[in-house]
Design a protein around this motif. Structure first.
Motif, short mmCIF file in Angstrom:
data_model
loop_
_atom_site.label_atom_id
_atom_site.label_comp_id
_atom_site.label_asym_id
_atom_site.label_seq_id
_atom_site.Cartn_x
_atom_site.Cartn_y
_atom_site.Cartn_z
N ILE A 7 58.51 20.14 31.83
CA ILE A 7 59.69 20.35 31.74
C ILE A 7 60.45 18.59 31.43
CG2 ILE A 7 61.92 21.33 32.38
CD1 ILE A 7 60.60 23.43 33.10
N MET A 8 61.63 18.29 31.21
CA MET A 8 61.63 16.88 31.11
C MET A 8 63.90 17.15 31.17
SD MET A 8 61.58 13.29 29.77
CE MET A 8 59.82 13.02 30.31
N ASN A 9 64.53 16.71 32.16
CA ASN A 9 65.99 16.71 31.98
C ASN A 9 65.48 15.62 31.20
OD1 ASN A 9 68.26 16.55 32.72
ND2 ASN A 9 68.37 16.75 34.63
N LEU A 10 66.43 15.90 29.61
CA LEU A 10 67.37 14.83 29.45
C LEU A 10 68.44 14.11 29.61
CD1 LEU A 10 66.70 16.98 26.08
CD2 LEU A 10 65.51 15.49 26.37
N VAL A 11 69.31 14.80 30.03
CA VAL A 11 70.70 14.04 30.51
C VAL A 11 70.10 12.95 32.06
CG1 VAL A 11 72.42 14.15 32.31
CG2 VAL A 11 72.06 16.32 30.03
N ASP A 12 68.58 13.84 32.73
CA ASP A 12 68.35 12.23 33.84
C ASP A 12 66.92 12.72 33.59
OD1 ASP A 12 68.02 11.54 36.16
OD2 ASP A 12 68.82 12.30 37.61
N PRO A 13 66.40 11.42 32.53
CA PRO A 13 64.71 11.87 32.38
C PRO A 13 63.66 11.91 33.70
CG PRO A 13 66.33 10.79 30.98
CD PRO A 13 67.44 10.95 32.18
N ALA A 14 64.18 10.72 34.89
CA ALA A 14 64.00 11.21 36.00
C ALA A 14 63.62 12.60 36.43
CB ALA A 14 64.62 10.11 37.02
N GLN A 15 64.18 13.13 36.32
CA GLN A 15 63.63 14.60 36.72
C GLN A 15 62.69 15.40 36.19
OE1 GLN A 15 67.50 16.51 37.66
NE2 GLN A 15 67.28 16.52 39.61
N TRP A 16 60.97 15.83 36.13
CA TRP A 16 60.22 15.77 35.92
C TRP A 16 59.61 16.98 36.43
CZ3 TRP A 16 55.36 15.20 36.46
CH2 TRP A 16 55.08 14.38 37.44
N GLU A 17 59.14 18.21 35.37
CA GLU A 17 57.91 19.08 36.11
C GLU A 17 56.90 19.54 35.32
OE1 GLU A 17 59.67 21.97 38.66
OE2 GLU A 17 58.00 23.71 37.20
N ALA A 18 55.28 19.89 35.70
CA ALA A 18 54.81 20.01 35.10
C ALA A 18 53.55 21.54 36.03
CB ALA A 18 53.82 18.87 34.62
N GLY A 19 53.48 21.58 34.75
CA GLY A 19 52.63 23.19 35.62
C GLY A 19 51.99 23.84 35.40
N THR A 20 51.30 25.10 35.56
CA THR A 20 51.06 26.47 34.83
C THR A 20 52.17 27.93 34.45
OG1 THR A 20 48.61 25.67 35.20
CG2 THR A 20 49.16 27.81 34.63
N GLY A 21 52.93 28.02 33.71
CA GLY A 21 53.86 28.85 33.71
C GLY A 21 53.09 30.43 33.26
N GLY A 48 72.44 20.36 32.90
CA GLY A 48 72.07 19.64 31.57
C GLY A 48 71.15 20.05 30.78
N GLU A 49 70.80 19.85 29.20
CA GLU A 49 70.01 19.87 28.82
C GLU A 49 68.20 20.03 29.13
OE1 GLU A 49 68.91 19.57 23.91
OE2 GLU A 49 70.71 18.70 24.85
N LYS A 50 67.81 20.98 28.79
CA LYS A 50 66.49 20.37 29.99
C LYS A 50 65.35 20.38 27.82
CE LYS A 50 67.69 20.94 33.65
NZ LYS A 50 69.25 21.15 33.29
N SER A 51 64.48 19.59 27.75
CA SER A 51 62.92 20.04 27.20
C SER A 51 62.09 20.50 27.97
CB SER A 51 62.95 18.27 26.71
OG SER A 51 61.82 19.02 25.98
N VAL A 52 61.55 21.44 26.69
CA VAL A 52 60.65 22.83 27.50
C VAL A 52 59.32 22.95 27.16
CG1 VAL A 52 59.02 24.52 28.44
CG2 VAL A 52 61.62 24.03 28.85
N ALA A 53 58.33 22.19 26.99
CA ALA A 53 57.56 22.20 25.85
C ALA A 53 56.04 22.69 26.30
CB ALA A 53 57.04 20.74 26.01
N LEU A 54 55.39 23.92 25.60
CA LEU A 54 53.91 23.81 26.03
C LEU A 54 52.94 22.11 26.04
CD1 LEU A 54 54.19 27.73 24.83
CD2 LEU A 54 54.80 26.42 26.93
N THR A 55 52.59 22.35 26.38
CA THR A 55 51.28 20.56 26.21
C THR A 55 50.52 20.79 27.16
OG1 THR A 55 51.16 18.60 25.63
CG2 THR A 55 52.47 19.25 26.91
N VAL A 56 48.89 20.21 26.57
CA VAL A 56 47.99 20.17 27.85
C VAL A 56 48.28 19.29 28.38
CG1 VAL A 56 45.28 19.86 27.86
CG2 VAL A 56 46.43 21.47 25.72
#
Length: 417
Positions: A7-21, A48-56
């Motif tokens: 997950i990446m915050n498109l408004v504030d790219p400094a906010q991000w998170e990777a994990g298992t969901g 704000g808008e977020k980008s959520v991606a399924l990625t390795v």
């Protein structure tokens, strides 16, 4: 079922998170972070808008790699991939090209004959065009292709073969007339004459320059290579190069300059590009002998001379101390010994000393009687013999005049006595 996410915050790219969901019963994302901008904890994302991606991501790959079931252990996978070609970007690129049935069929031809048959025979004229160029193929020895105004033409004859490649205002011609099987030369001095070998004075290559003159495509100049010995070899090329140009409006090429081993022949006058601007040879690189039907003509027009005056007695007195000598050249003695020839002339240093002793240091050089040339490997004194001889004549003339005056006085005394 668990899956990796980022997950990446498109408004504030400094906010991000990777994990298992996972997804809960309502279809909402249940996050189990393994890395984040919050030090690995779940991020409290701002509005704000977020980008959520399924990625390795790295944690997911590490989990897969260490879970004890490598790809080689998947049942039936090895048998399914046996004999299969690895992925190829080049094949993917070719597959993406939208070709024609004609082109695809061309790739499937078995040999050259099949390719030629598939492409189709040349037309009756034997001409194939490639943009502005033309390719002429002639299989009959009695045909030829003239360069009549054609620019960008290649002409090939397969029996009496000549190749012309003309582009713009210049062309390159390779003449190799003859049977390709035995490499016999068919061209000799501009004519066709079959022989088993190249002989002296055969033309073995031409470089031609063509251009449009008054709307006509004409040959402007030619560089020709001619064999000059009967037995050329790797260390004996035995050929001469000659430069031919059109002359006086004639269509025929005439030889203007010939270059051979240790010989350069001009078929006409040779002149420098600027008047009185260049020397012929130098003090360090002299011509050994100059052959001429008449003497050199030196500038003597009164209109190009200043400060004209009679030769002074002080200079004539100084010249009286100069002595003519006989001598042999040192290099000739070293090469021929006693057979070296004797010469009559002057010694430059003796002329220098005699003139400077009477008129002061540097007078001889200022008068132009002597020259002193210096280069990296040495130096050499030289004399302008034409001026030295002129001074000798002036000295002799004064001496004769004085003798005549003395004789006249003696004769007058005899008459009076």
């Amino acid at each position: 079922m668990a899956f990796p996410y980022v997950i990446m915050n498109l408004v504030d790219p400094a906010q991000w998170e990777a994990g298992t969901g996972t997804l809960d019963g309502a279809g909402r994302l249940v996050r189990a972070p393994v890395a984040s901008s919050a030090g690995g904890a779940a991020v409290d994302f701002s509005v704000g808008e977020k980008s959520v991606a399924l990625t390795v991501h790295a944690a997911w790959l590490e989990a897969v790699d260490t879970h004890g079931h490598g790809i080689g252990e998947i049942e039936g996978l090895g048998e399914a991939l046996a004999g299969r070609q690895a992925a190829s970007g080049e094949l993917d690129a070719i597959a993406a090209v939208s070709g024609t049935a004609f082109g695809r069929a061309l790739l499937g031809q078995a040999d050259g004959a099949a390719v030629r048959s598939h492409v189709g025979a040349l037309g009756a004229s034997g001409v194939q065009r490639m943009r502005g160029a033309e390719l002429h193929i002639n299989t009959q020895s009695d045909e030829d292709y003239a360069l009549e105004g054609a620019i960008g033409k290649v002409s090939v004859q397969t029996q009496a073969m000549s190749i012309f490649m003309d582009g713009g205002q210049a062309s390159f011609r390779v003449l190799s007339f003859g049977s390709l099987a035995n490499n016999r030369l068919y061209r000799a001095n501009g004519t066709f004459a079959a022989r088993s070998d190249v002989v002296t004075n055969d033309v073995i290559g031409d470089y031609n320059v063509w251009g449009m003159i008054g709307g006509t495509f004409a040959e402007l100049s030619r560089i020709r290579t001619t064999l000059t010995a009967a037995a050329p070899g790797p260390t004996n090329l035995a050929s001469r190069m000659s430069f031919h140009v059109g002359r006086n409006g004639s269509a025929a090429m005439q030889e203007a300059l010939r270059l051979e081993h240790q010989a350069l022949t001009a078929f006409g006058s040779v002149a420098p590009s600027n008047d009185n601007g260049f020397a012929l040879g130098s003090a360090a690189a002299r011509w050994s002998v100059v052959h001429a039907a008449s003497g050199a003509i030196n500038t003597s027009d009164a209109r190009v001379k200043d400060d004209v005056a009679a030769v002074g007695d002080d200079l004539l007195d100084a010249w009286g101390a100069v002595n003519w000598r006989q001598f042999r050249f040192a290099d000739a003695v070293a090469a021929k010994g006693a057979g070296a020839r004797w010469h009559i002339g002057l010694l430059a240093q003796q002329v220098l000393d005699a003139i400077d002793a009477q008129l002061g240091d540097g007078a001889a050089v200022r008068l132009g009687l002597l020259c002193h040339d210096v280069w990296d490997e040495g130096d050499r004194w030289g004399l302008r013999y034409d001026e030295c001889l002129a001074l000798e004549a002036a000295w002799q003339r004064r001496r004769i005049e004085r003798i005549e005056v003395r004789l006249a006085l003696l004769e007058a005394q005899d008459v009076a006595g």
